[in-house]
Design a protein around this motif. Sequence first.
Motif, short mmCIF file in Angstrom:
data_model
loop_
_atom_site.label_atom_id
_atom_site.label_comp_id
_atom_site.label_asym_id
_atom_site.label_seq_id
_atom_site.Cartn_x
_atom_site.Cartn_y
_atom_site.Cartn_z
N TYR A 4 -12.05 -6.32 10.94
CA TYR A 4 -10.85 -5.51 10.76
C TYR A 4 -11.17 -4.06 11.10
CZ TYR A 4 -7.45 -8.72 8.72
OH TYR A 4 -6.53 -9.71 8.54
N PRO A 5 -10.53 -3.49 12.12
CA PRO A 5 -10.90 -2.13 12.54
C PRO A 5 -10.65 -1.07 11.48
CG PRO A 5 -8.93 -2.89 13.72
CD PRO A 5 -9.49 -4.07 13.01
N GLY A 6 -9.57 -1.19 10.70
CA GLY A 6 -9.31 -0.21 9.66
C GLY A 6 -10.41 -0.19 8.62
N ALA A 7 -10.89 -1.37 8.24
CA ALA A 7 -11.98 -1.44 7.26
C ALA A 7 -13.29 -0.95 7.87
CB ALA A 7 -12.13 -2.88 6.76
N GLN A 8 -13.54 -1.27 9.14
CA GLN A 8 -14.74 -0.76 9.80
C GLN A 8 -14.72 0.76 9.86
OE1 GLN A 8 -14.50 -2.81 13.56
NE2 GLN A 8 -15.87 -4.45 12.90
N TYR A 63 -8.39 3.53 -2.31
CA TYR A 63 -9.50 4.16 -3.03
C TYR A 63 -10.25 5.18 -2.18
CZ TYR A 63 -9.38 1.12 -7.17
OH TYR A 63 -9.03 0.49 -8.34
N ASN A 64 -10.06 5.14 -0.87
CA ASN A 64 -10.85 5.97 0.05
C ASN A 64 -10.49 7.46 -0.12
OD1 ASN A 64 -12.14 7.20 2.20
ND2 ASN A 64 -11.55 5.65 3.68
N PRO A 65 -11.45 8.32 -0.49
CA PRO A 65 -11.15 9.76 -0.65
C PRO A 65 -10.66 10.41 0.64
CG PRO A 65 -13.28 9.22 -1.61
CD PRO A 65 -12.84 8.01 -0.85
N GLU A 66 -11.05 9.85 1.80
CA GLU A 66 -10.63 10.42 3.08
C GLU A 66 -9.11 10.35 3.26
OE1 GLU A 66 -12.44 11.63 5.92
OE2 GLU A 66 -14.06 11.88 4.49
N TRP A 67 -8.47 9.42 2.56
CA TRP A 67 -7.03 9.19 2.76
C TRP A 67 -6.21 9.57 1.53
CZ3 TRP A 67 -5.40 7.79 7.52
CH2 TRP A 67 -6.39 7.34 8.40
N ALA A 68 -6.84 10.25 0.58
CA ALA A 68 -6.16 10.55 -0.68
C ALA A 68 -4.90 11.38 -0.49
CB ALA A 68 -7.12 11.27 -1.63
N SER A 69 -4.91 12.31 0.46
CA SER A 69 -3.74 13.17 0.64
C SER A 69 -2.55 12.41 1.21
CB SER A 69 -4.09 14.35 1.56
OG SER A 69 -4.43 13.90 2.85
N LEU A 112 0.83 -1.21 0.00
CA LEU A 112 0.00 0.00 0.00
C LEU A 112 0.87 1.25 0.00
CD1 LEU A 112 -2.62 1.68 0.46
CD2 LEU A 112 -2.34 1.21 2.90
N ASP A 113 1.86 1.29 0.87
CA ASP A 113 2.74 2.46 0.96
C ASP A 113 3.52 2.66 -0.34
OD1 ASP A 113 1.98 3.32 3.44
OD2 ASP A 113 3.62 2.36 4.52
N LYS A 114 4.03 1.58 -0.91
CA LYS A 114 4.80 1.70 -2.14
C LYS A 114 3.91 2.18 -3.29
CE LYS A 114 8.31 -1.81 -1.09
NZ LYS A 114 8.84 -3.15 -1.46
N ALA A 115 2.69 1.65 -3.34
CA ALA A 115 1.78 2.04 -4.42
C ALA A 115 1.31 3.48 -4.26
CB ALA A 115 0.59 1.09 -4.47
N GLY A 116 0.89 3.83 -3.03
CA GLY A 116 0.27 5.14 -2.82
C GLY A 116 1.24 6.28 -2.61
N PHE A 121 -6.56 -2.85 2.67
CA PHE A 121 -5.61 -1.82 2.27
C PHE A 121 -5.92 -1.26 0.89
CE2 PHE A 121 -2.65 -4.04 5.37
CZ PHE A 121 -2.83 -3.07 6.34
N LEU A 122 -6.47 -2.08 0.00
CA LEU A 122 -6.87 -1.56 -1.30
C LEU A 122 -8.05 -0.59 -1.15
CD1 LEU A 122 -6.23 -1.57 -4.28
CD2 LEU A 122 -7.79 -3.49 -4.58
N GLY A 123 -8.96 -0.91 -0.22
CA GLY A 123 -10.04 0.02 0.09
C GLY A 123 -9.50 1.35 0.55
N THR A 124 -8.44 1.32 1.36
CA THR A 124 -7.83 2.56 1.84
C THR A 124 -7.25 3.37 0.68
OG1 THR A 124 -7.29 1.57 3.98
CG2 THR A 124 -5.99 3.48 3.32
#
Length: 455
Positions: free
Chosen positions: A132-136, A100-106, A66-70, A95-98
């Motif tokens: 999974y708490p991150g997904a929730q 795509y998540n607009p809340e975390w785009a920055s 995720l970190d390498k991609a984003g 992590f793929l949801g994260t």
Amino acid sequence: MSGTDRVRAHAALWYADARYRLAWLVLPQAAIALAAGLALAVLKPTGEWGKPADSKEDEKLYHELLDKAGKDGDKAAFDKLKAGADAGNISARSFLGTLYNPEWASLYPKSPVKADAAKALTYYQQPADLGYPGAQRGMTELLLNRGRGQYDLKRGCRYGLAFYGNPAAIRDNHFDSWSTLFWIAGCYIDSDSGMPRDAQKAADIYMDTVAAKLPLSVTTFTDNLGRQPPDLVAAIQRNLARRGFYSGPADGSATPQTLAAVRALAGKAAGTGGGNTGRPAGNTPPAPPSGPKPTVEELIALAKSATTNAADEAKLRDLAEGGTMVAQYLYAQLLSPTNTVQRITAPDAARAIQYFERLAREASFAPAATSAAFLYDIGAPNLPRDPEKAADMTIRALELKDADILKNIEEDKWGAGFWAALQQRLAQRNLYQGRILDQRNDRTVQAARSLLGKQ
């Protein structure tokens, strides 16, 4: 198939398949146990009772992808992450949801995909359903924020309250997402949420977000306090009284005294804006103050003055909230209860640890890791003592080559549970050999020196 295998089959199917859980409640249980044994060969579930199927190694692997991609724009890393998600790996889906998540785009400015709330929800749902708490949290953010186009109050509140009561979310410090908690608080007072009304729970969460200076919360309970339901205002008054900010009656009236107490909790004077130190780095931070960037020497002088000067304290806070790394560290030190210098700023361990951990993990700032280790070891009124996290931050400090942490390891001033946790982590790196004992010994010190790079 042995009896143990049948129990494992039942456990894995129960965890992985909602239809199986429903059938267990409806059909004779003996027949279901037999069906579990037959289905094992077909479904081949790998989970254990009460645990998602993915391992900690999977979670670490996909988080790195995720970190390498984003953050690095690594297309190959994204392809591996997506392949894992499409194959059903729970960590990868979360992590793929994260990504795509607009809340975390920055936080992921070089992501090879565009933010897409609908796709984020698609990937989040399965891991969220499995706990999974991150997904929730992601489901809650997207379903309860009207600005994201996926608003669904009842569904969002179900995920929100599951997240809020998730022991893993508490253990892994997911509750630094103040905007998410703001939405969750609303579930307790909105009659359409499907949740029992509880104004006091809502008020308690809301005031935590005010104390964290979440702008939305500060505005809601200062500029718009008079528009809130009387039972919520009364609950806010009780919360403020417990915190020592309010001494009037809990009568549900948005009086000037109540408004002044909310503003005092937010650390703001009438008419000024609030910051947002409580939201993780995934949210866009406030713009840094205009003008030339201060030097390190100027920041140190400002931090020293901030102990007694309210204007300089506000200036340091604004620089920290604007993303100045050294200011973040100095402001966190100002907030930390380990700081025994007399100061006008009230200690706030929860906010301090947010800065320290973020600097240690995302900016590789070694002194922050050491400070976080100390703070987790002693704990504070709003930060439970956590020897496991103290050990994690100690390892991080050693990895970042902070010699100060070694000096403290060489002394025996750490609390119960720390040494065993540290030895376990050093053993996982093949640096510590011997029994895990919750006490300092020469082998632990030598292993720490090896990790630091000093033989």
